[in-house]
Design a protein around this motif. Structure first.
Motif, PDB file in Angstrom:
ATOM      1  N   ASP A  28       0.830  -1.215   0.000  1.00 32.18           N
ATOM      2  CA  ASP A  28       0.000   0.000   0.000  1.00 32.18           C
ATOM      3  C   ASP A  28       0.863   1.263   0.000  1.00 32.18           C
ATOM      4  O   ASP A  28       0.481   2.291  -0.558  1.00 32.18           O
ATOM      5  N   LEU A  29       1.981   1.160   0.675  1.00 34.38           N
ATOM      6  CA  LEU A  29       2.819   2.360   0.831  1.00 34.38           C
ATOM      7  C   LEU A  29       3.917   2.447  -0.235  1.00 34.38           C
ATOM      8  O   LEU A  29       4.466   3.533  -0.470  1.00 34.38           O
ATOM      9  N   TYR A  83       4.030   5.226  -2.698  1.00 38.85           N
ATOM     10  CA  TYR A  83       4.322   6.529  -2.075  1.00 38.85           C
ATOM     11  C   TYR A  83       5.780   6.645  -1.682  1.00 38.85           C
ATOM     12  O   TYR A  83       6.364   7.729  -1.756  1.00 38.85           O
ATOM     13  N   ARG A 140       0.034   9.799   1.012  1.00 38.19           N
ATOM     14  CA  ARG A 140      -1.125   8.921   0.823  1.00 38.19           C
ATOM     15  C   ARG A 140      -2.376   9.528   1.468  1.00 38.19           C
ATOM     16  O   ARG A 140      -3.459   9.535   0.868  1.00 38.19           O
ATOM     17  N   ASP A 181      -3.525  12.491  -0.658  1.00 35.06           N
ATOM     18  CA  ASP A 181      -4.253  12.026  -1.850  1.00 35.06           C
ATOM     19  C   ASP A 181      -5.694  11.689  -1.497  1.00 35.06           C
ATOM     20  O   ASP A 181      -6.638  12.014  -2.229  1.00 35.06           O
ATOM     21  N   HIS A 182      -5.827  11.018  -0.366  1.00 33.55           N
ATOM     22  CA  HIS A 182      -7.159  10.631   0.101  1.00 33.55           C
ATOM     23  C   HIS A 182      -8.013  11.873   0.387  1.00 33.55           C
ATOM     24  O   HIS A 182      -9.199  11.925   0.029  1.00 33.55           O
TER      25      HIS A 182
END
Lengths: 208, 600
Positions: B148-149, B152, B586, B589-590
């Protein structure tokens, strides 16, 4: 009497022989200086005495100057610490208002007094006026790690070790001292190539 | 008008960001590049890296030859303003007087915060580091995984510029092509550690640090950072060209006036300001998140330190990035009828699980490095090599008496002589003076090797912060009180560091200075003193047991985010800054996405 007690008694006796004009004998109340604070200007050049007043007496200054020259004398590589005014830096150091420096001041001022008292006892003159041979005779007794545990010289040896560190610090941070050590950095360059092959060879590492 | 005062504030900010360091800088950058209107509050003063960085000053130019004092604990030239272990007028307290239960809190009150002086060590967490509980039953899993990271991490590395290499080592991720800059050549002492470390099975490889060993590729990187956003690409391409590559001189901890290293003031803030979407108020000491009846955050209260006035700024979203503990403090101090124990604290976990890095150091003197021909070892102003943790397999087999690992940072070389360079040589020369002392100083200069272990601490119930019921700072804001306790995992790890360092020093043919401290309780540095404190508002998948979700969004207040180290659910041995930035990007972005969908 324990060794510690005996040595501190001796130390105090040395301090007690201080001449009356020494500042430890006659404290003149002055406003307490402050440090440079948490946001000093980092890009200017500072001079000793600029941020807080220097505090060595003339006699202490002379003694410190001569001791600087004995600890780091001139040789074929560089001048002496005294020539570079390292004693003035030590004055700046012990005059600083921070807790560690205040502690150092007590050690250094009493140590300088001891040097004069010891020189007086042995040679009937202040340390600064003794011959090189006489200076070495006193320093030889207090320079070593072993002296730190001798009943007679433990406190003076602690002083000497601290004074030596301050002298070395003041000296080797100067341009002449950095050159003496062979420091060739602090200069911009386009590339960094790592250690020369000659250096790697000495250490026994294959060049990449 | 990028730098504003409370008088010149606009009325309609989308997002209020508290803090301007790695987390705040990255959050503001990402948001502003997407055109989101951001107001940043910074508790310290403005800071101009071009004018204020002491680049080539020698210690002879400084008071006390640059040695540390209570005003400047890391030395005169350290890029910390109005900070250190104590900030005047802004105390913190400790619950215990016992040894081993102390916490030290380093703060900086300046634009860019602690990123101005940080060590620039930029390591990715590995896959194991996000799922520690699944692996050994201790601590907590993160609600996200490495995958997930990873995108980024890629972006952050390309934006800030990180040198390093891909070594394919366990739980030490490689970066995709185009992310890393070439590592600098190793110094001779580092090479010797590498050679002798290998005989002990300790891998010594290029470290990753946020220093430009060459200019950033402004032609290809911008499109990868901001796909589909031509304006952002243009701004960052231009800014990348304004950053010079390292000129191989001056220590990074002084900051970098040519912008060759990452500090928020060199990398995040200039393009964010250039976008026109970011306003910054300095000297704004935030202390409360204000909420409305519906439980939404409406703004932030702060003290204008220039005049002592209390001010309120409003926005659609609030992001705290004030540093892990400071963000926790703000939330705990944000009490209302609705939030009796502070905002975002329905779990009771706010302030809990504060973690630092396990630290223990040892040095030695190496005869092989004596009297070497003078050569310039300044390099990239910090380490070039390090040893990532290498005993995963032994741990998995149950052969170690502690869980989790550490990496080793190296200090070697012919550095600019300082107060310590020729001091305390007695342990080597017995105490000399005169010509002999000068000869000794020459001989020993550059012949020392220092080893710093930096390891993982497992979160525990005894390490936390809370509001001190009695003490307030000079602005009247209640302060933090710290509780601290190590477990055996950390103290045994510290003892292992000491033993390992002594073995490496001996394998180099050297002498240990002092002795290796094999009592881990004595070997371990005080909590907080490695300045990697994270946690306090950990992320999780269960609102009962964590403060934020996987997007650093608080469970209780949906338009409130925390993008500093506070949401870390574990504190891997890897230095936290790169992960803070990746998480912040991240989260930002969210936020952009949710703002566009009008969900915030």
């Amino acid at each position: 009497m324990t060794m510690q007690r005996r040595e501190s008694l001796q130390w105090m006796l040395a301090a007690a022989t201080l001449p009356a004009w020494s500042p430890t004998g006659a404290a003149v109340p002055k406003p307490r200086p402050t440090g440079y604070g948490t946001d000093p200007n980092l890009v200017k050049t500072y001079r000793a005495g600029e941020l807080w007043p220097l505090s060595f007496s003339e006699r202490q200054r002379r003694c410190a100057e001569v001791l600087c020259a004995v600890i780091i004398p001139a040789d074929e590589h560089s001048p002496s610490a005294a020539e570079l005014q390292v004693h003035q830096f030590i004055d700046e150091w012990v005059s600083a208002p921070y807790p560690d420096h205040v502690k150092d001041k007590a050690l250094i001022v009493q140590g300088l007094a001891w040097m004069d008292a010891e020189a007086g006892r042995r040679f009937r003159k202040p340390f600064a006026e003794t011959s090189a041979e006489q200076q070495h005779a006193v320093c030889d007794d207090i320079c070593s790690v072993a002296a730190k545990t001798s009943p007679r010289f433990a406190r003076p040896a602690r002083f000497f070790a601290r004074f030596r560190d301050l002298t070395a610090g003041g000296f080797y941070t100067s341009p002449q001292g950095m050159k003496d050590l062979g420091f060739v950095g602090n200069t911009p360059s386009e590339t960094f190539d790592g250690p020369p092959a000659e250096v790697l060879k000495i250490v026994g590492i294959r060049p990449v | 008008m990028p730098f504003v005062t409370p008088r010149t504030l606009q009325k309609d900010y989308d997002v209020i960001v508290v803090g301007s360091g790695a987390g705040g800088g990255q959050t503001a950058y990402t948001l502003a590049m997407e055109g989101v209107k951001v107001l940043m509050l910074e508790a310290g003063r403005n800071y101009d890296i071009a004018a204020e960085t002491p680049m080539f000053q020698t210690y002879a130019d400084a008071p006390l030859r640059g040695a540390g004092t209570p005003d400047k604990p890391f030395g005169f030239y350290d890029a910390t303003i109005d900070g250190g272990w104590a900030v005047p007028g802004e105390p913190y307290t400790r619950a215990s007087k016992e040894d081993g239960r102390q916490f030290e809190w380093w703060r900086a009150r300046m634009l860019g915060g602690r990123t101005n002086h940080w060590g620039r060590i930029a390591l990715r967490n590995g896959p194991y580091d996000f799922k520690p509980h699944s692996r050994d039953g201790l601590g907590f899993d993160w609600p996200i995984g490495y995958e997930d990271l990873a995108p980024y991490y890629d972006k952050v590395e390309m934006l800030i510029g990180v040198y390093g290499s891909n070594e394919g080592l366990e739980n030490t991720p490689d970066s995709p092509d185009g992310c890393l800059l070439p590592p600098p050549a190793a110094r001779v002492g580092e090479r010797l550690v590498q050679q002798r470390g290998a005989t002990l099975g300790v891998p010594v490889v290029p470290i990753h640090r946020a220093v430009l060993t060459r200019p950033l590729d402004h032609k290809t990187i911008p499109a990868k950072l901001h796909p589909g956003n031509e304006r952002a690409q243009r701004i960052i391409a231009q800014d990348m060209q304004a950053r010079a590559a390292c000129f191989w001189a001056t220590p990074c901890s002084r900051g970098c006036s040519i912008r060759a290293t990452y500090q928020s003031t060199a990398v995040h803030l200039p393009p964010a300001l250039a976008s026109g979407a970011l306003d910054i108020v300095c000297n704004a000491m935030a202390y409360e998140v204000v909420t409305d009846k519906a439980g939404k955050a409406t703004g932030v209260r702060f003290v204008d330190k220039t005049n002592g006035q209390h001010e309120l700024v409003t926005g659609r979203v609030v992001v705290l990035a004030a540093s892990a503990c400071e963000s926790v403090r703000i939330l705990l101090n944000s009490k209302s009828a609705q939030f009796l124990h502070g905002v975002a604290n329905s779990s009771g976990k706010l302030g809990r699980y504060v973690m630092d890095t396990v630290g223990s150091d040892l040095g030695g003197q190496i005869p092989l490095l004596e009297n070497l021909p003078p050569h310039n070892e300044d390099g990239a102003g910090g380490s070039h090599l390090y040893a990532p943790w290498w005993l995963y397999q032994q741990q998995a087999k149950g052969q170690m008496n502690f869980a989790r690992g550490y990496h080793i940072e190296l200090g070697t070389g012919r550095r600019m002589p300082s107060m310590g360079t020729a001091a305390e040589l007695e342990w080597l020369n017995g105490g000399t003076y005169g010509r002999q002392l000068k000869a000794d100083a020459r001989r020993y200069y550059g012949s020392f090797a220092y080893f710093s272990g930096r390891g993982e601490m497992i979160p525990n119930e005894q390490s936390y912060c809370e509001i001190d019921p009695a003490v307030k700072d000079k602005w009247g804001i209640p302060v933090l009180r710290f509780h601290w306790q190590w477990s055996d995992h950390e103290t045994r790890q510290a003892a292992h560091m000491q033993k390992t360092f002594a073995e490496i020093i001996e394998a180099m043919g050297g002498k240990v200075q002092g002795k290796a401290e094999l009592d881990g309780r004595k070997a371990i540095a005080a909590g907080g003193s490695i300045i990697h404190e994270v946690g306090g508002a950990i992320m999780g998948s269960d609102p009962q047991r964590s403060v934020t979700n996987a997007f650093c969004q608080t469970w209780d207040v949906k338009n409130l985010f925390i993008t500093d180290g506070a949401p870390f659910a574990s504190n891997a041995d890897k230095n936290p800054t790169l992960t803070i930035m990746a998480l912040a990007w991240r989260a930002a972005d969210h936020i952009v996405e949710r703002l566009r969908r009008k969900e915030l």
